[in-house]
Scaffold this motif. Structure first.
Motif, PDB file in Angstrom:
ATOM      1  N   PHE A  30       0.810  -1.220   0.000  1.00  0.00           N
ATOM      2  CA  PHE A  30       0.000   0.000   0.000  1.00  0.00           C
ATOM      3  C   PHE A  30       0.842   1.269   0.000  1.00  0.00           C
ATOM      4  CE2 PHE A  30       0.810  -1.184   4.363  1.00  0.00           C
ATOM      5  CZ  PHE A  30       1.303  -0.005   4.879  1.00  0.00           C
ATOM      6  N   GLY A  31       2.182   1.140   0.119  1.00  0.00           N
ATOM      7  CA  GLY A  31       3.026   2.308   0.360  1.00  0.00           C
ATOM      8  C   GLY A  31       2.791   3.493  -0.554  1.00  0.00           C
ATOM      9  N   TRP A  32       2.405   3.218  -1.799  1.00  0.00           N
ATOM     10  CA  TRP A  32       2.259   4.315  -2.760  1.00  0.00           C
ATOM     11  C   TRP A  32       1.055   5.177  -2.470  1.00  0.00           C
ATOM     12  CZ3 TRP A  32      -2.365   4.127  -5.328  1.00  0.00           C
ATOM     13  CH2 TRP A  32      -3.035   2.899  -5.289  1.00  0.00           C
ATOM     14  N   LEU A  33       0.012   4.613  -1.820  1.00  0.00           N
ATOM     15  CA  LEU A  33      -1.274   5.328  -1.751  1.00  0.00           C
ATOM     16  C   LEU A  33      -1.229   6.584  -0.884  1.00  0.00           C
ATOM     17  CD1 LEU A  33      -4.739   3.757  -1.744  1.00  0.00           C
ATOM     18  CD2 LEU A  33      -4.262   5.640  -0.246  1.00  0.00           C
ATOM     19  N   PRO A  34      -0.847   6.473   0.406  1.00  0.00           N
ATOM     20  CA  PRO A  34      -0.863   7.694   1.224  1.00  0.00           C
ATOM     21  C   PRO A  34       0.183   8.697   0.772  1.00  0.00           C
ATOM     22  CG  PRO A  34       0.031   5.864   2.467  1.00  0.00           C
ATOM     23  CD  PRO A  34      -0.453   5.294   1.184  1.00  0.00           C
ATOM     24  N   ASP A  35       1.109   8.239  -0.056  1.00  0.00           N
ATOM     25  CA  ASP A  35       2.145   9.109  -0.570  1.00  0.00           C
ATOM     26  C   ASP A  35       1.619   9.995  -1.694  1.00  0.00           C
ATOM     27  OD1 ASP A  35       4.727   9.542   0.160  1.00  0.00           O
ATOM     28  OD2 ASP A  35       5.531   8.602  -1.651  1.00  0.00           O
ATOM     29  N   SER A  36       0.816   9.381  -2.575  1.00  0.00           N
ATOM     30  CA  SER A  36       0.462  10.093  -3.797  1.00  0.00           C
ATOM     31  C   SER A  36      -0.912  10.747  -3.745  1.00  0.00           C
ATOM     32  CB  SER A  36       0.524   9.128  -4.979  1.00  0.00           C
ATOM     33  OG  SER A  36      -0.222   7.969  -4.691  1.00  0.00           O
ATOM     34  N   TYR A  37      -1.890  10.130  -3.083  1.00  0.00           N
ATOM     35  CA  TYR A  37      -3.246  10.670  -3.125  1.00  0.00           C
ATOM     36  C   TYR A  37      -3.364  12.102  -2.594  1.00  0.00           C
ATOM     37  CZ  TYR A  37      -5.753   6.517  -4.722  1.00  0.00           C
ATOM     38  OH  TYR A  37      -6.243   5.490  -5.477  1.00  0.00           O
ATOM     39  N   PRO A  38      -2.759  12.425  -1.426  1.00  0.00           N
ATOM     40  CA  PRO A  38      -3.028  13.753  -0.871  1.00  0.00           C
ATOM     41  C   PRO A  38      -2.507  14.903  -1.716  1.00  0.00           C
ATOM     42  CG  PRO A  38      -2.143  12.304   0.809  1.00  0.00           C
ATOM     43  CD  PRO A  38      -1.960  11.622  -0.496  1.00  0.00           C
ATOM     44  N   THR A  39      -1.561  14.658  -2.630  1.00  0.00           N
ATOM     45  CA  THR A  39      -0.994  15.775  -3.373  1.00  0.00           C
ATOM     46  C   THR A  39      -1.898  16.258  -4.500  1.00  0.00           C
ATOM     47  OG1 THR A  39       0.174  14.227  -4.763  1.00  0.00           O
ATOM     48  CG2 THR A  39       1.389  15.134  -2.916  1.00  0.00           C
ATOM     49  N   ALA A  40      -2.798  15.390  -4.978  1.00  0.00           N
ATOM     50  CA  ALA A  40      -3.654  15.757  -6.105  1.00  0.00           C
ATOM     51  C   ALA A  40      -4.732  16.742  -5.636  1.00  0.00           C
ATOM     52  CB  ALA A  40      -4.303  14.504  -6.677  1.00  0.00           C
ATOM     53  N   PRO A  41      -5.372  17.474  -6.581  1.00  0.00           N
ATOM     54  CA  PRO A  41      -6.506  18.324  -6.194  1.00  0.00           C
ATOM     55  C   PRO A  41      -7.589  17.482  -5.518  1.00  0.00           C
ATOM     56  CG  PRO A  41      -5.915  18.671  -8.489  1.00  0.00           C
ATOM     57  CD  PRO A  41      -5.072  17.556  -8.002  1.00  0.00           C
ATOM     58  N   THR A  42      -8.347  18.094  -4.588  1.00  0.00           N
ATOM     59  CA  THR A  42      -9.286  17.315  -3.775  1.00  0.00           C
ATOM     60  C   THR A  42     -10.274  16.520  -4.595  1.00  0.00           C
ATOM     61  OG1 THR A  42      -9.254  19.287  -2.456  1.00  0.00           O
ATOM     62  CG2 THR A  42     -10.622  17.485  -1.685  1.00  0.00           C
ATOM     63  N   SER A  43     -10.824  17.157  -5.651  1.00  0.00           N
ATOM     64  CA  SER A  43     -11.863  16.448  -6.391  1.00  0.00           C
ATOM     65  C   SER A  43     -11.282  15.218  -7.084  1.00  0.00           C
ATOM     66  CB  SER A  43     -12.503  17.386  -7.406  1.00  0.00           C
ATOM     67  OG  SER A  43     -11.531  18.176  -8.018  1.00  0.00           O
ATOM     68  N   VAL A  44     -10.001  15.300  -7.478  1.00  0.00           N
ATOM     69  CA  VAL A  44      -9.356  14.143  -8.095  1.00  0.00           C
ATOM     70  C   VAL A  44      -9.129  13.057  -7.038  1.00  0.00           C
ATOM     71  CG1 VAL A  44      -7.246  13.358  -9.189  1.00  0.00           C
ATOM     72  CG2 VAL A  44      -8.278  15.494  -9.903  1.00  0.00           C
ATOM     73  N   THR A  45      -8.612  13.457  -5.870  1.00  0.00           N
ATOM     74  CA  THR A  45      -8.398  12.481  -4.804  1.00  0.00           C
ATOM     75  C   THR A  45      -9.710  11.803  -4.438  1.00  0.00           C
ATOM     76  OG1 THR A  45      -6.836  14.078  -3.964  1.00  0.00           O
ATOM     77  CG2 THR A  45      -7.212  12.158  -2.623  1.00  0.00           C
ATOM     78  N   ALA A  46     -10.800  12.591  -4.422  1.00  0.00           N
ATOM     79  CA  ALA A  46     -12.096  12.032  -4.037  1.00  0.00           C
ATOM     80  C   ALA A  46     -12.506  10.924  -4.992  1.00  0.00           C
ATOM     81  CB  ALA A  46     -13.150  13.137  -4.017  1.00  0.00           C
ATOM     82  N   VAL A  47     -12.360  11.167  -6.279  1.00  0.00           N
ATOM     83  CA  VAL A  47     -12.808  10.151  -7.231  1.00  0.00           C
ATOM     84  C   VAL A  47     -11.844   8.951  -7.198  1.00  0.00           C
ATOM     85  CG1 VAL A  47     -11.693  11.056  -9.300  1.00  0.00           C
ATOM     86  CG2 VAL A  47     -13.780   9.805  -9.516  1.00  0.00           C
ATOM     87  N   PHE A  48     -10.556   9.208  -6.994  1.00  0.00           N
ATOM     88  CA  PHE A  48      -9.604   8.103  -6.887  1.00  0.00           C
ATOM     89  C   PHE A  48      -9.939   7.222  -5.689  1.00  0.00           C
ATOM     90  CE2 PHE A  48      -5.597   9.775  -9.202  1.00  0.00           C
ATOM     91  CZ  PHE A  48      -6.364  10.008 -10.317  1.00  0.00           C
ATOM     92  N   SER A  49     -10.165   7.901  -4.526  1.00  0.00           N
ATOM     93  CA  SER A  49     -10.374   7.131  -3.299  1.00  0.00           C
ATOM     94  C   SER A  49     -11.631   6.290  -3.403  1.00  0.00           C
ATOM     95  CB  SER A  49     -10.486   8.081  -2.117  1.00  0.00           C
ATOM     96  OG  SER A  49     -11.695   8.793  -2.207  1.00  0.00           O
ATOM     97  N   GLY A  50     -12.648   6.832  -4.108  1.00  0.00           N
ATOM     98  CA  GLY A  50     -13.877   6.071  -4.233  1.00  0.00           C
ATOM     99  C   GLY A  50     -13.759   4.939  -5.233  1.00  0.00           C
ATOM    100  N   LEU A  51     -13.044   5.161  -6.329  1.00  0.00           N
ATOM    101  CA  LEU A  51     -13.126   4.207  -7.434  1.00  0.00           C
ATOM    102  C   LEU A  51     -11.900   3.319  -7.619  1.00  0.00           C
ATOM    103  CD1 LEU A  51     -14.917   6.281 -10.175  1.00  0.00           C
ATOM    104  CD2 LEU A  51     -15.840   4.951  -8.314  1.00  0.00           C
ATOM    105  N   LEU A  52     -10.700   3.895  -7.669  1.00  0.00           N
ATOM    106  CA  LEU A  52      -9.556   3.125  -8.161  1.00  0.00           C
ATOM    107  C   LEU A  52      -9.262   1.897  -7.305  1.00  0.00           C
ATOM    108  CD1 LEU A  52      -6.991   5.639  -9.568  1.00  0.00           C
ATOM    109  CD2 LEU A  52      -9.127   4.810 -10.466  1.00  0.00           C
ATOM    110  N   THR A  53      -9.130   2.101  -5.990  1.00  0.00           N
ATOM    111  CA  THR A  53      -8.812   0.950  -5.150  1.00  0.00           C
ATOM    112  C   THR A  53      -9.958  -0.055  -5.165  1.00  0.00           C
ATOM    113  OG1 THR A  53      -9.534   2.325  -3.329  1.00  0.00           O
ATOM    114  CG2 THR A  53      -7.184   2.028  -3.569  1.00  0.00           C
ATOM    115  N   LYS A  54     -11.189   0.450  -5.319  1.00  0.00           N
ATOM    116  CA  LYS A  54     -12.331  -0.460  -5.322  1.00  0.00           C
ATOM    117  C   LYS A  54     -12.360  -1.297  -6.593  1.00  0.00           C
ATOM    118  CE  LYS A  54     -12.918   2.076  -2.638  1.00  0.00           C
ATOM    119  NZ  LYS A  54     -11.934   2.416  -1.593  1.00  0.00           N
TER     120      LYS A  54
END
Lengths: 504, 156
Positions: A223-247
């Motif tokens: 999982f190491g890459w996730l908390p590293d990369s997600y927070p840097t993106a714009p919020t709306s992008v992080t939101a859609v990533f967090s909801g969809l990509l890992t799922k």
């Protein structure tokens, strides 16, 4: 019905092409994107209703019969995930428009390509098309995560791209192994041929694909890459990533493990699930930034989904399906709220925030239901999903993992309290002074946007909160649906019949 | 199946993995490229033995055809790897223009958490040291523990 399946994948791609032609007018881009997403959303709902009443739907693209051509299949699980994802995506899109995240004209095309990739992954009927749709989704996400091209984004984006690319390479390697072992890549065909393979081959395949999709789904220790990369993106992008990509990763794990049918891995998967939960939540407690806390929570929650799969029982799988359905909107809403907090407070670091309860009580009200839902507090959807999981665990007599899951949900509540006390409580006066001092460095990616939350952002977040509440209200029927989806998953014959028999 | 191809794929995987683990971005990208090549080769090997071109109506018996599917898959994989390599190169170039350093940077937040942990540890160590000082201050200087006994007796 057979035209809907390809349309769900193709429409967003057409929309993306239109968006590329309309780069000069942001208004036109917005109109095209919103209408495309809404149309796809309606199609997904229609598909869900049809699959729910008539069973699995399959389409042979180009009329080539099943194992030869490209097959799109929608079983109940895929249709459920697809519908929830697309409903969530609508709200995120409105939020992004309100936030002005679409300042760069490439945002809209990439957003639609991402949706096409996600939909394609859910509907893919063979391993290689799953790979291709994964890549479509990932390539769009590579662009979105580095959208601002700032130093932090490029650094995080590099990690993200390289790790996902390595996993994709491993994916193709697994595809080569499977093809060498069985001579087919079609899921229905694989489900028929897999039981005939030697045990060690099945086990090896199960492990290879667990590792591949484990990277995408961010399970321990990948999982190491996730908390590293997600927070840097714009919020709306992080939101859609967090909801969809890992799922989508979780979906691929469920799909592959049920087709390979390797119950021998149960113990291993449960250990991985437990560690994912614990490490994720402990990481969340250690963080001091809202977006990073939430990113670690994604990992912890993935543990719950993998746990249901690791039970290898009907109840466990049903709970996993329900958990994913509950989790997609809840996680997205939390990130949307963090975007609102960032907009109003000027930062997402807990130290710089405080007293938002007095300044903007609306945000606090919007934060509360999804946060409690994530921790599994009774009236919300998280409670129902967790209850189903715990019951399944007790039914399978796996006491340790049930205990771990309960402790972790308590720790989840602890870290949610941390956000609550850090962001919403606290002294307003002192904090405003501190804010004024920090104003210049705190203004980050959204510096051009107005400081006050635009109504559109609040509205989108409220809509998404309403979606999570609706899931809580409809939890009973949804659980029944999840049970039927799990029955279809365990008994692959309906899937095989739909693909080989009902080809059109 | 050709052993030469399988061994080549293995070597490509080894070199690719080694390069991927380096800290320099250009080497990482080269590693990605090598890994991609290794995978494509493996896909070819998975298709079985070599054979005639699979063209229906060419007069060749169907059993002599080479399996065309892995080749189609390999082509797709090549295209995807190509596109992502181009993207990676652009990203590495952007990274170079921003930092003038080809190495992967450390994560700022990791540093912060690390420093925070260190500060806490230091504080704990200081507290422990203070406690020890307090004890020695409090206890009499000529106190003799029960286990080391009177010194002159032990010497004789």
């Amino acid at each position: 019905m057979t035209t809907i399946l390809p349309l769900i994948v193709v429409l967003p791609l057409i929309g993306a092409a239109l968006d590329l032609l309309l780069v000069r007018s942001r208004l036109a881009q917005r109109v095209v994107t919103v209408s495309t997403v809404l149309a796809v959303c309606v199609l997904a709902v229609v598909l869900l209703i049809d699959v729910e009443s008539h069973g699995t739907v399959a389409v042979q693209i180009g009329g080539w019969q099943a194992p030869m051509g490209i097959t799109l299949v929608a079983d109940l699980m895929a249709a459920m995930f697809l519908t929830v994802s697309l409903l969530t995506v609508v709200f995120v899109l409105v939020f992004a428009i309100g936030q002005g995240a679409d300042e760069r004209s490439i945002f809209h095309p990439c957003y639609l390509v991402l949706i096409a990739g996600v939909a394609g992954s859910f509907l893919a009927g063979d391993l290689f098309n799953l790979f291709v749709c994964f890549e479509i989704m990932l390539i769009a996400s590579y662009v979105l995560i580095t959208l601002g091209a700032t130093k932090a984004q490029v650094r995080a984006g590099m990690t993200y791209v390289v790790i996902n690319l390595t996993a994709s390479t491993l994916f193709v390697t697994g595809v080569a192994f499977i093809y060498a072992a069985t001579g087919t890549l079609n899921f229905a065909d694989l489900a028929e041929r897999f039981p005939g393979l030697p045990d060690h081959v099945r086990l090896a395949m199960g492990l290879v694909f667990l590792a591949v999709f484990g990277v995408k789904a961010a399970v321990f220790p990948l999982f190491g890459w996730l908390p590293d990369s997600y927070p840097t993106a714009p919020t709306s992008v992080t939101a859609v990533f967090s909801g969809l990509l890992t799922k989508v990763g979780v979906y691929a794990i469920i799909r592959s493990q049920t087709i390979f049918d390797v119950p021998e891995l149960s113990g291993f998967v449960l250990v991985v699930a437990g560690l994912t939960m614990v490490v994720g939540v402990v990481g969340a407690i250690a963080q001091a930034d809202v977006k990073r806390i939430l990113s670690f929570h994604i990992i912890s929650q993935i543990g719950y989904m993998v746990m249901g799969l690791g039970l290898y029982s009907l109840a466990g799988l049903a709970a996993t399906v329900l958990y994913v359905v509950h989790h997609i909107p809840v996680k997205t809403v939390l990130f949307l709220v963090s975007g609102l907090v960032e907009q109003v407070g000027g930062s997402s670091a807990l130290q710089r925030l405080g007293g938002l309860l007095h300044r903007t009580p609306v945000i606090a009200i919007l934060f509360l239901p999804p946060a409690l839902s994530l921790a599994g507090i009774p009236p919300f959807s998280g409670f129902v999903a967790k209850l189903a999981l715990v019951e399944a665990g007790l039914g399978a007599e796996k006491w340790v993992i049930v205990a771990v899951s309960l402790v972790v949900s308590l720790l989840t509540l602890v870290s949610m309290t941390k956000i609550w006390s850090g962001v919403f409580w606290g002294d307003v006066e002192v904090d405003n002074a501190a804010l004024a001092a920090e104003a210049v460095p705190a203004a980050d990616a959204d510096s051009g946007a107005p400081r006050r939350s635009p109504a559109l952002m609040i509205g989108a977040t409220a809509g998404a909160v309403a979606l999570t509440l609706a899931i809580a209200v409809a939890a009973g029927p949804l659980y029944d649906m999840s049970s039927r989806a799990a029955t279809d998953l365990l008994d692959t014959s309906t899937y095989i019949d739909a693909v080989t028999g009902g080809g059109s | 199946m050709s052993y030469a191809l399988a061994v080549t794929a293995a070597v490509l995987f080894c070199c690719g993995t080694y390069l991927l683990l380096q800290r320099t971005l250009t080497r990482v990208i080269l590693g990605v490229v090598l890994l991609g090549h290794g995978t494509v080769l493996l896909l070819q090997v998975s298709g079985g033995r070599a054979g005639e071109p699979p063209i229906v109506g060419s007069g060749v018996d169907g059993a002599d055809f080479v399996d065309p599917l892995p080749q189609a898959l390999a082509l797709t994989a090549i295209v995807i790897t190509f596109a992502i390599t181009a993207f990676l190169l652009a990203l590495a170039y952007r990274s170079w223009t921003l930092t003038h350093d080809d190495r992967v940077q450390d994560d700022l937040e990791d540093h912060l958490v690390d420093r925070y942990a260190r500060v806490e540890l230091d504080r704990a160590a200081q507290a422990a040291a203070r406690e020890r000082e307090d004890l020695t201050e409090f206890g009499p200087g000529d106190y003799v523990g029960p286990d080391d006994g009177p010194p002159d007796e032990a010497d004789t």
